[in-house]
Scaffold this active site. Structure first.
Site, mmCIF file in Angstrom:
data_model
loop_
_atom_site.group_PDB
_atom_site.id
_atom_site.type_symbol
_atom_site.label_atom_id
_atom_site.label_comp_id
_atom_site.label_asym_id
_atom_site.label_seq_id
_atom_site.Cartn_x
_atom_site.Cartn_y
_atom_site.Cartn_z
ATOM 1 N N ARG A 103 -47.684 -21.809 8.382
ATOM 2 C CA ARG A 103 -47.076 -22.391 9.397
ATOM 3 C C ARG A 103 -46.112 -21.258 9.972
ATOM 4 N NH1 ARG A 103 -42.779 -27.204 8.936
ATOM 5 N NH2 ARG A 103 -41.610 -25.695 7.559
ATOM 6 N N THR A 107 -42.891 -21.794 16.012
ATOM 7 C CA THR A 107 -43.514 -22.781 16.693
ATOM 8 C C THR A 107 -43.801 -23.941 15.596
ATOM 9 O OG1 THR A 107 -45.826 -22.085 16.258
ATOM 10 C CG2 THR A 107 -44.704 -21.231 18.189
ATOM 11 N N ASP A 203 -39.434 -24.846 -0.544
ATOM 12 C CA ASP A 203 -40.509 -24.432 -0.121
ATOM 13 C C ASP A 203 -41.569 -24.251 -1.342
ATOM 14 O OD1 ASP A 203 -42.483 -22.112 -0.186
ATOM 15 O OD2 ASP A 203 -41.623 -21.969 2.138
ATOM 16 N N ASP A 206 -42.842 -20.808 -2.513
ATOM 17 C CA ASP A 206 -41.694 -20.027 -3.083
ATOM 18 C C ASP A 206 -41.449 -20.468 -4.589
ATOM 19 O OD1 ASP A 206 -41.803 -18.487 -1.139
ATOM 20 O OD2 ASP A 206 -40.032 -19.197 -0.221
#
Length: 213
Positions: A103, A107, A203, A206
């Site tokens: 991603r 944006t 995340d 991560d």
């Protein structure tokens, strides 16, 4: 798109510890693996099978086996790799393809950077693995990618989903005529201004593998 929220105490239990910011990466990987196995059970209710004649120690009988072509499991790199073992544990004869997507944090749009899939997926059932359904861009692109190559039945498996993401994927894929199913461990409250699921778990990539600068 059909949405199935897996409502089971063990799923909720494992999600609680996945959400906890104090859970370290090794524990997070183990819990994610266990959770995906539970979700895979829900996701494969309609896997295609065919009859198989066998002989037990007592008498002949007819059972079932997975139909050909075999299902294709597609983890979305990199976080989806943390879900792969849990999925193929239930589908050990499935084939595995890989789709690299990320991603753009500016944006929030998905970008494809790698593809290790058969060119022709005609008649294939596909299972897409992506831990988080947030804005929906990555998952929608992955599903369309498979559909354009001939997949005729696609199930996405996610640990968590946001209502905005579910709506976005449904809208984005409304023109597809093939069966599309989402199996998720939970639907959370919302997305924040950064496109992260709230309360979520952070995340997933991560937390599975550590931060990569």
């Amino acid at each position: 798109m059909r949405v199935l929220v897996a409502n089971h105490p063990l799923i909720a239990h494992k999600l609680t510890y996945l959400r906890d910011k104090e859970t370290d990466s090794p524990t997070f990987r183990r819990l994610a693996d266990e959770l995906v196995t539970l979700l895979a059970y829900e996701a494969t209710h309609e896997v295609r099978v065919e009859p198989k004649d066998i002989v037990t120690p007592v008498a002949p009988t007819t059972g079932i086996k997975l139909s050909n072509p075999k299902p294709l499991v597609v983890p979305v790199l990199r976080a989806g790799l943390g879900m792969l073992d849990g999925m193929v544990r239930l589908l050990p004869s499935a084939e595995v393809g890989f789709l690299g997507m990320q991603r753009d944090e500016e944006t929030l749009q998905a970008i494809t950077y790698a593809n290790r899939l058969p060119d022709d997926l005609t008649g294939r059932q596909c299972y897409v693995l992506d831990p988080m359904l947030a804005t929906g861009g990555t998952l929608a692109m992955a599903i369309r990618y498979l559909a354009e190559r001939g997949a005729d039945d696609i199930t996405a498996v996610t640990l968590l989903s946001a209502p905005e993401g579910i709506k976005a994927v449904g809208n984005e894929l409304a023109d597809l005529t093939i069966p599309i199913t989402l199996v998720t461990g939970a639907v959370d409250e919302r997305l924040n201004e950064h496109g992260y699921i709230v309360p979520g778990l952070g995340d997933a990539g991560d937390r599975l593998y550590g931060v990569v600068d």
